[in-house]
Write an enzyme that holds these catalytic residues in place. Structure first.
Site, mmCIF file in Angstrom:
data_model
loop_
_atom_site.group_PDB
_atom_site.id
_atom_site.type_symbol
_atom_site.label_atom_id
_atom_site.label_comp_id
_atom_site.label_asym_id
_atom_site.label_seq_id
_atom_site.Cartn_x
_atom_site.Cartn_y
_atom_site.Cartn_z
ATOM 1 N N LEU A 1 11.308 0.836 2.357
ATOM 2 C CA LEU A 1 12.576 1.519 2.089
ATOM 3 C C LEU A 1 13.495 1.525 3.308
ATOM 4 O O LEU A 1 14.704 1.688 3.169
ATOM 5 C CB LEU A 1 12.298 2.947 1.603
ATOM 6 N N LEU B 1 8.111 -1.365 -1.798
ATOM 7 C CA LEU B 1 9.243 -1.866 -0.999
ATOM 8 C C LEU B 1 9.402 -1.075 0.301
ATOM 9 O O LEU B 1 9.313 0.160 0.282
ATOM 10 C CB LEU B 1 10.526 -1.713 -1.835
ATOM 11 N N LYS C 1 2.584 1.642 8.230
ATOM 12 C CA LYS C 1 3.674 1.805 7.248
ATOM 13 C C LYS C 1 3.111 1.755 5.835
ATOM 14 O O LYS C 1 3.828 1.438 4.877
ATOM 15 C CB LYS C 1 4.741 0.723 7.443
ATOM 16 N N ARG C 2 1.829 2.025 5.718
ATOM 17 C CA ARG C 2 1.165 2.055 4.393
ATOM 18 C C ARG C 2 1.351 0.725 3.660
ATOM 19 O O ARG C 2 1.516 0.673 2.451
ATOM 20 C CB ARG C 2 1.654 3.218 3.539
ATOM 21 N N GLU D 1 3.748 -3.881 -8.489
ATOM 22 C CA GLU D 1 4.267 -5.185 -8.927
ATOM 23 C C GLU D 1 3.401 -6.315 -8.365
ATOM 24 O O GLU D 1 3.081 -7.280 -9.072
ATOM 25 C CB GLU D 1 5.727 -5.343 -8.503
ATOM 26 N N ARG E 1 14.018 7.142 -6.469
ATOM 27 C CA ARG E 1 14.727 6.557 -5.304
ATOM 28 C C ARG E 1 16.094 6.018 -5.722
ATOM 29 O O ARG E 1 16.808 5.427 -4.923
ATOM 30 C CB ARG E 1 13.925 5.407 -4.685
ATOM 31 N N GLY F 1 6.637 -1.532 -5.596
ATOM 32 C CA GLY F 1 6.389 -2.958 -5.386
ATOM 33 C C GLY F 1 4.910 -3.273 -5.180
ATOM 34 O O GLY F 1 4.474 -4.406 -5.417
ATOM 35 N N GLU G 1 10.552 4.287 -8.395
ATOM 36 C CA GLU G 1 11.906 3.721 -8.282
ATOM 37 C C GLU G 1 12.958 4.676 -8.831
ATOM 38 O O GLU G 1 14.049 4.810 -8.269
ATOM 39 C CB GLU G 1 11.987 2.381 -9.028
ATOM 40 N N GLY H 1 12.293 -4.579 -8.988
ATOM 41 C CA GLY H 1 12.969 -5.856 -8.700
ATOM 42 C C GLY H 1 11.962 -6.949 -8.374
ATOM 43 O O GLY H 1 12.338 -8.072 -8.061
ATOM 44 N N ALA I 1 2.479 0.793 -0.282
ATOM 45 C CA ALA I 1 3.506 1.809 -0.584
ATOM 46 C C ALA I 1 4.763 1.207 -1.202
ATOM 47 O O ALA I 1 5.770 1.909 -1.332
ATOM 48 C CB ALA I 1 3.868 2.565 0.695
HETATM 49 C C1 1HE Z 1 7.204 3.758 4.437
HETATM 50 C C2 1HE Z 1 6.977 3.577 3.063
HETATM 51 C C3 1HE Z 1 7.869 2.726 2.361
HETATM 52 C C4 1HE Z 1 5.472 4.909 3.801
HETATM 53 N N1 1HE Z 1 8.861 2.145 3.040
HETATM 54 N N2 1HE Z 1 8.209 3.168 5.069
HETATM 55 N N3 1HE Z 1 7.876 3.329 -2.362
HETATM 56 C C5 1HE Z 1 7.826 4.649 -2.386
HETATM 57 O O1 1HE Z 1 8.720 5.339 -2.808
HETATM 58 C C6 1HE Z 1 6.581 5.266 -1.765
HETATM 59 C C7 1HE Z 1 6.951 5.939 -0.465
HETATM 60 N N4 1HE Z 1 5.747 6.329 0.297
HETATM 61 C C8 1HE Z 1 5.017 7.411 -0.040
HETATM 62 O O2 1HE Z 1 5.220 8.088 -1.043
HETATM 63 C C9 1HE Z 1 3.889 7.767 0.892
HETATM 64 O O3 1HE Z 1 4.165 7.196 2.175
HETATM 65 C C10 1HE Z 1 2.495 7.264 0.438
HETATM 66 C C11 1HE Z 1 2.053 8.087 -0.777
HETATM 67 C C12 1HE Z 1 2.491 5.775 0.111
HETATM 68 C C13 1HE Z 1 1.470 7.462 1.593
HETATM 69 O O4 1HE Z 1 1.535 8.815 2.049
HETATM 70 P P1 1HE Z 1 0.921 9.176 3.472
HETATM 71 O O5 1HE Z 1 1.051 10.666 3.637
HETATM 72 O O6 1HE Z 1 -0.434 8.559 3.650
HETATM 73 O O7 1HE Z 1 1.844 8.414 4.566
HETATM 74 P P2 1HE Z 1 3.302 8.834 5.108
HETATM 75 O O8 1HE Z 1 3.163 9.837 6.219
HETATM 76 O O9 1HE Z 1 4.221 9.190 4.019
HETATM 77 O O10 1HE Z 1 3.829 7.449 5.709
HETATM 78 C C14 1HE Z 1 3.357 6.922 6.938
HETATM 79 C C15 1HE Z 1 4.491 6.090 7.529
HETATM 80 O O11 1HE Z 1 4.771 5.004 6.627
HETATM 81 C C16 1HE Z 1 5.800 6.879 7.622
HETATM 82 O O12 1HE Z 1 6.517 6.324 8.725
HETATM 83 P P3 1HE Z 1 6.528 7.072 10.175
HETATM 84 O O13 1HE Z 1 7.397 6.189 11.001
HETATM 85 O O14 1HE Z 1 7.079 8.458 9.924
HETATM 86 O O15 1HE Z 1 5.082 7.123 10.624
HETATM 87 C C17 1HE Z 1 6.524 6.508 6.357
HETATM 88 O O16 1HE Z 1 7.928 6.637 6.475
HETATM 89 C C18 1HE Z 1 6.134 5.053 6.231
HETATM 90 N N5 1HE Z 1 6.243 4.587 4.859
HETATM 91 N N6 1HE Z 1 5.900 4.300 2.692
HETATM 92 C C19 1HE Z 1 9.013 2.386 4.356
HETATM 93 N N7 1HE Z 1 7.728 2.472 1.067
HETATM 94 C C20 1HE Z 1 11.142 -5.078 -5.343
HETATM 95 S S1 1HE Z 1 11.614 -3.555 -5.749
HETATM 96 C C21 1HE Z 1 10.310 -2.490 -5.414
HETATM 97 C C22 1HE Z 1 10.809 -1.094 -5.420
HETATM 98 C C23 1HE Z 1 9.838 -0.129 -4.827
HETATM 99 O O17 1HE Z 1 8.779 -0.463 -4.392
HETATM 100 S S2 1HE Z 1 10.372 1.491 -4.838
HETATM 101 C C24 1HE Z 1 9.007 2.394 -4.270
HETATM 102 C C25 1HE Z 1 9.011 2.553 -2.785
#
Ligand code: 1HE
Length: 262
Positions: free
Chosen positions: A69, A67, A28-29, A115, A138, A112, A135, A143, A65
């Site tokens: 999501l 929070l 889940k990265r 963060e 999204r 996060g 964020e 947070g 990656a």
């Molecule tokens: C996840 C998450 C996640 C990956 N929550 N499941 N964060 C984001 O908006 C970043 C979202 N993630 C990405 O943009 C990409 O995954 C990455 C650039 C980090 C990595 O890409 P990649 O191609 O190596 O991996 P992938 O194929 O996108 O992800 C592999 C799996 O991890 C996949 O799940 P699967 O079941 O299909 O294998 C993804 O869904 C899962 N995954 N990132 C849940 N973030 C206190 S407030 C903080 C607010 C925030 O942090 S907002 C930013 C959230």
């Protein structure tokens, strides 16, 4: 149901005086679920007694990656506040814990994840590292204390830009703007972070304590108060037997000199 610490999502091992704290959800990265956040807090509150510095790193291709999501469900406002406060407590345990923490960053350091990196005292990025605050896209806000810590590193304007545009900051730029203090070749962040942590572990614990607990507070005080706090902290540090022994060793020619290549 109240979330419980997911202790399998974090591995903490001792490498000499350095605790190596590894995020372990590579599939889940290393997305930060509630269980992982609670485990992070638990890990930093119960570091092995022998630890005098720590390194945080991520398993797999990315540091983190952000929070998880998939856990972002309908929350009412009160639940949202408590969720954010849970992150604050956990990252406070990293920043204001017992030992200085070095982040070893590679791949995605986003949301996060950034963060978390910002709560560490030193950040080392390898060439593969990239930074973003998605964020905005999204539909949410930071947070996990990002709005307090990140502007202290790069300023309000740069953070606003990152959040408004969602743009990705590469390792080069991250070093230039002060988001990270060190940049190394691909795959070398952990080695560099460990080397720095070993040096930190060699310091007098009271000096490290002052840097973690006094300096950030002094920086936020009015300068007259800050100078007074500095004087108190300096006096406490100087009076410690370890400081006396270290000064004596230098004056007797037994301590390392300051060298440019050290
Ligand atoms: C996840 C998450 C996640 C990956 N929550 N499941 N964060 C984001 O908006 C970043 C979202 N993630 C990405 O943009 C990409 O995954 C990455 C650039 C980090 C990595 O890409 P990649 O191609 O190596 O991996 P992938 O194929 O996108 O992800 C592999 C799996 O991890 C996949 O799940 P699967 O079941 O299909 O294998 C993804 O869904 C899962 N995954 N990132 C849940 N973030 C206190 S407030 C903080 C607010 C925030 O942090 S907002 C930013 C959230």
């Amino acid at each position: 149901m109240q979330p419980q610490p997911d202790l399998d999502a974090i591995q903490c091992t001792l490498d000499g005086p350095v605790a190596v704290v590894r995020l372990r959800r590579p599939a889940k990265r290393n997305a930060l679920s509630d269980g992982l956040i609670l485990a992070l807090r638990h890990t930093f509150e119960t570091l092995p007694e022998a630890a005098r510095a720590a390194v945080v790193c991520g398993e797999g291709e990315h540091f983190c990656a952000g929070l998880d999501l998939s856990e972002l469900r309908e929350r009412d406002a009160a639940e949202g506040v408590l969720h954010s406060r849970m992150w604050h407590t956990a990252l406070e345990a990293v920043e204001k814990g017992r030992v200085p923490v070095v982040a070893a960053l590679h791949g995605a350091v986003v949301g996060g994840g950034l963060e978390l990196a910002s709560a560490c005292h030193i950040r080392v990025a390898d060439d593969t590292a990239y930074f973003a605050l998605p964020e905005g896209s999204r539909g949410i806000f930071v947070g996990g204390s990002g709005s307090v810590r990140i502007p202290k590193l790069i300023g309000v304007a740069r953070m606003t830009d990152m959040m408004l545009t969602g743009r990705v900051v590469g390792a080069d730029e991250a070093e230039r703007i002060g988001l990270v203090q060190y940049r190394v070749g691909a795959g070398q962040a952990l080695d560099k972070a460990l080397a720095l942590a070993r040096r930190i572990a060699d310091n007098a614990p009271l000096t490290n304590f002052a840097l973690m607990h006094a300096l950030p507070r002094i920086a936020e005080q009015a300068s007259d108060h800050g100078l007074f706090t500095e004087a108190l902290m300096a006096a406490v540090a100087q009076a410690a037997p370890e400081a006396k022994a270290r000064l004596r060793a230098f004056l007797e020619g037994k301590a390392a000199k300051v060298r440019q290549d050290a």
